[in-house]
Design an enzyme around this catalytic site. Structure first.
Site, PDB file in Angstrom:
ATOM      1  N   CYS A 114     -11.475 -70.176 -92.966  1.00 11.53           N
ATOM      2  CA  CYS A 114     -11.318 -68.655 -92.979  1.00 11.53           C
ATOM      3  C   CYS A 114     -12.191 -67.557 -92.262  1.00 11.53           C
ATOM      4  O   CYS A 114     -11.539 -66.720 -92.828  1.00 11.53           O
ATOM      5  CB  CYS A 114     -10.499 -68.456 -94.263  1.00 11.53           C
ATOM      6  SG  CYS A 114      -8.550 -69.804 -93.938  1.00 11.53           S
ATOM      7  N   HIS A 255     -10.123 -60.962 -94.846  1.00  9.42           N
ATOM      8  CA  HIS A 255      -8.555 -61.564 -94.122  1.00  9.42           C
ATOM      9  C   HIS A 255      -7.749 -61.777 -95.011  1.00  9.42           C
ATOM     10  O   HIS A 255      -7.161 -62.322 -96.336  1.00  9.42           O
ATOM     11  CB  HIS A 255      -9.465 -63.256 -94.490  1.00  9.42           C
ATOM     12  CG  HIS A 255      -8.830 -64.682 -94.724  1.00  9.42           C
ATOM     13  ND1 HIS A 255      -7.931 -64.673 -94.093  1.00  9.42           N
ATOM     14  CD2 HIS A 255      -8.521 -65.364 -95.986  1.00  9.42           C
ATOM     15  CE1 HIS A 255      -7.235 -66.374 -94.286  1.00  9.42           C
ATOM     16  NE2 HIS A 255      -7.715 -66.427 -95.239  1.00  9.42           N
ATOM     17  N   ASN A 285      -1.121 -66.818 -92.961  1.00  7.10           N
ATOM     18  CA  ASN A 285      -2.462 -66.747 -93.432  1.00  7.10           C
ATOM     19  C   ASN A 285      -3.307 -67.694 -91.867  1.00  7.10           C
ATOM     20  O   ASN A 285      -2.711 -68.933 -91.834  1.00  7.10           O
ATOM     21  CB  ASN A 285      -2.926 -67.829 -94.383  1.00  7.10           C
ATOM     22  CG  ASN A 285      -4.706 -67.942 -93.945  1.00  7.10           C
ATOM     23  OD1 ASN A 285      -5.384 -67.965 -93.670  1.00  7.10           O
ATOM     24  ND2 ASN A 285      -4.877 -68.751 -95.591  1.00  7.10           N
TER      25      ASN A 285
END
Length: 330
Positions: A114, A255, A285
């Site tokens: 990520c 993020h 996500n």
């Protein structure tokens, strides 16, 4: 070699059309829309069909970014693909290069989960600043729906699929104002997608291991604790490197992992909520794709304007985390 500045001159994004809403997830695992949305901020996520590939999503986002930058694929010198879920374990950047017709571009994958987009941004900047390349295509793309356990409500509710891309170009003034990157392998076990194999004897006294990767495993409490502490710290460090104050930030673009993390980081940095960019309610996500996907949406919606100062931070498996402060446009 001459040191040059960089500018981010174009953006693009792509996501599968198929959506999976929280209510539908309750048919798979013991959960509800209220349980998911109150704990994560996520209401739906996009899922790639079996006929869709990472390279097709990445190429679609890339075409938009190249067009918005006002260049052609043949102008691209370097393609960096930040991903943890390539179509081919040997790499997918070259496949994207072929799809785009970027014949002169060097292409390779970069894996930092990520954090991948921020790590890729800093990597791309070094190639431009040293004069090696002038036009770099940076892509963040992941299809994590193929790597989650759909019976594990701790993880299957979180992840979605998507791609985002930006074009970085050499520029007289440097629009990447500051950055900081960190890694801590001692905490790797809190979030991973680990190889799991079985020993096989191929000849007497010669054993090898064959297997595959197990689904994503995560200790949610530890990951939250890590992000809440480390992300504000590294943004502060990047701000110091940029020689600007938090009050000068126009947008906080993190993020898109969890709305609670976004809110906590903003509060600890004293950044008002109206400056926080969030689209995870619609996408979940998307790992390395989350920052460029949200960036592109904000640009296309007219939120982010030329010369806006953006503080961005990626964080996740490794554990890895990083921050970059940049101005939008030339």
């Amino acid at each position: 070699m001459q040191n040059l500045g960089i500018a981010i001159t174009g953006s693009g994004s792509a996501a599968p059309e198929t959506s999976l809403h929280n209510e539908e997830l309750s048919q798979l695992v013991e959960t509800s829309d209220e349980w998911i949305s109150t704990r994560t901020g996520i209401r739906q996520r996009r899922l790639a069909l079996p006929t869709e590939s990472l390279s097709s999503l990445a190429a679609a986002a890339s075409r938009q970014a190249i067009a918005s930058a006002g260049i052609t694929a043949s102008d691209i010198d370097l393609i960096l693909l930040a991903t943890s879920t390539p179509d081919d374990l040997f790499g997918t950047a070259t496949k994207i290069q072929a799809e785009l017709g970027a014949t002169k571009a060097v292409a390779f994958d970069l894996t930092a989960a990520c954090s991948g987009f921020v790590f890729g941004l800093v990597t791309a900047a070094q190639f431009i600043r040293t004069g090696v390349y002038q036009n770099v295509l940076l892509i963040g793309a992941d299809i994590l729906s193929r790597w989650v356990d759909w019976q594990d409500r701790r993880t299957c509710v979180l992840f979605g699929d998507g791609a985002g891309a930006i074009v970085l170009q050499s520029n007289q003034s440097d629009r990447l104002l500051g950055f900081a990157l960190k890694s801590d392998g001692t905490q790797n076990h809190y979030l991973n997608l680990a190889y799991q194999g079985t020993a096989q004897e191929i000849l007497p006294n010669i054993k090898i291991t064959q297997g595959t990767y197990q689904p994503v495993t995560m200790n949610g409490k530890e990951v939250y604790r890590f992000a809440a502490q480390k992300v504000p710290e590294i943004i502060d460090k990047a701000l110091f490197e940029a020689n600007i104050t938090v009050d000068q930030i126009d947008w906080l673009l993190l993020h898109q992992a969890n709305q609670r993390i976004l809110d906590t980081v903003a509060q600890r940095l004293n950044i008002p909520a109206h400056k926080v960019i969030s689209n995870l309610a619609n996408y979940g996500n998307t790992s390395a794709a989350s920052i460029p996907l949200a960036l592109d949406e904000a640009v296309r919606e007219g939120k982010i304007k030329p010369n806006d100062i953006i503080a961005t931070s990626g964080f996740g498996a490794g554990l890895t985390w990083g921050a970059a402060i940049f101005q939008w446009g030339r």
